[in-house]
Structures are given as structure tokens and as C-alpha cells.
Design a protein around this motif. Sequence first.
Motif, PDB file in Angstrom:
ATOM      1  N   SER A  30     -12.267  14.766  39.595  1.00  0.00           N
ATOM      2  CA  SER A  30     -13.499  14.441  38.877  1.00  0.00           C
ATOM      3  C   SER A  30     -14.736  14.779  39.699  1.00  0.00           C
ATOM      4  N   HIS A  31     -15.775  15.116  38.979  1.00  0.00           N
ATOM      5  CA  HIS A  31     -17.130  15.122  39.527  1.00  0.00           C
ATOM      6  C   HIS A  31     -17.829  13.927  38.893  1.00  0.00           C
ATOM      7  N   LEU A  32     -18.187  12.939  39.702  1.00  0.00           N
ATOM      8  CA  LEU A  32     -18.813  11.720  39.206  1.00  0.00           C
ATOM      9  C   LEU A  32     -20.224  11.579  39.762  1.00  0.00           C
ATOM     10  N   GLN A  33     -21.062  10.959  38.963  1.00  0.00           N
ATOM     11  CA  GLN A  33     -22.427  10.683  39.378  1.00  0.00           C
ATOM     12  C   GLN A  33     -22.668   9.188  39.258  1.00  0.00           C
ATOM     13  N   GLY A  34     -23.336   8.618  40.275  1.00  0.00           N
ATOM     14  CA  GLY A  34     -23.618   7.194  40.264  1.00  0.00           C
ATOM     15  C   GLY A  34     -24.811   6.855  39.402  1.00  0.00           C
ATOM     16  N   SER A  35     -25.266   5.620  39.510  1.00  0.00           N
ATOM     17  CA  SER A  35     -26.429   5.208  38.719  1.00  0.00           C
ATOM     18  C   SER A  35     -27.699   5.876  39.231  1.00  0.00           C
ATOM     19  N   GLN A  36     -27.674   6.327  40.478  1.00  0.00           N
ATOM     20  CA  GLN A  36     -28.787   7.086  41.052  1.00  0.00           C
ATOM     21  C   GLN A  36     -28.441   8.573  41.036  1.00  0.00           C
TER      22      GLN A  36
END
Length: 224
Positions: free
Chosen positions: A62-68
Amino acid sequence: MEYEKESEELQAIADSLGRLYFKYGKYDSEFYKKLYTLQKMPHRIPLKDGYWVYGGFEASFSHLQGSQDSIYGEFIGLHFLLGMPTRIGTFALSASINFGINKGSSFKIPNEKDKTDSASFEHNAFVPATDFTLLYRPIFNIHDKYNKWAVQPEIGVGYYDFDKDVYYYSLGIRYERSVESLNYRLHNWPGIINGWSVGISAKMKYAHFLGVTADVRFAFHPSY
């Protein structure tokens, strides 16, 4: 007339042999198909009632992005699934643990209670993330009439814990392939594949892109 009579007798013999071959589950053989040149191949058997639970596990990248926006990275995950097919589609709960590296910039999360830093994310630092998703698989899909393969859409809602809880919805597509005999497959709903599959899905929050996951899954169902 004599020729037609002989043809009917030969076909009767072929049918009896074909039924014997059918009985022992040799549906996919060329022998069976040739014997039934004048008849229809077997169709899927509709299920009138009865439900069962199926399980599965998958490995993902996966490529995940946080809340920032400054926090994002690549993750390898292990997922476990528990689901149930129904007449309106299939529902499944997926839980996973993911391990990866923060490829974004350094970032610290303040603790609102005591104003201290509760977590920090350094560039290229090792980061774990958990993920929980409720999946829905519509009854409508593209499938082989003997349920040997299917192209199945998959919709989900869930959240993952990265820098903090990130809620999302997901849209995905899968290609599934059965490992069972036709005798087993004829008793299953389309899209409920007892075997392996590959898929890709995108995680979104409103119109905001949060990540994408590609995975390999193996699902298993009760035998009978």
C-alpha cells in the motif's frame, strides 16, 4: 431412417457414458464435452436457502497517507477476513496490520491533554499502521457461468491508524480464480470464489485521495 436410428442409439450410449462421467465430477474434460455435443452443458445450481461464513487472508502493498499531507509512505500488510454471502451481495470484515516507512517529512503530533508530543514521524522512519474495513461485494459481477473466475467490484468503509485515526471509503476491483472442481462451483453464488484473487483499491475521504492498495488474497469456504 436407418442412419437416424443408429445416430440416436449412439447418442443414447454417449449420454449414458456422459452421465457416468458427470457423476464422478469430470465436467471439465474434453471427453465430457464431446459426448454432450447435442445437449447443453450443465448450468449453475441456484441456492434456495442456507448461508455460510467464509474466511480469507491476503498480503498487500500500500501507499498510505496520514491525516497530514506531509506524512505518507509505503507499507506491506497482512490482512484477515471474515465474511458471509447473502442474496444482496457479500459482506466481510477485514482487519490488518501494516508495516512501512514514512517517506514524508518529519512531523510531531501534540497531545491535546498535556500539550506534549504524543508521537513523532521522522523521514524514512519505521511506522506501523492498523486497518479495519467493512467490505461490501455487490451480487452483480462478470463471471464464468461455471463460477471458475469472476471480476468482482468491492466497496468498503473503514479507518486506519497512522498518525491518528483516518476514516475513509474505498473503491476496488478484483479478479478471482477458483481452485475447486466444477461439482463444488456449481453450488456457489457467482463471485463467491473459493481460491485466489488479485485486486486493487483506492482509499478516499470525500474527494481527497488517501492511498491505494494492491493485494493477493486467498479465500476459503466450507466443503460439502
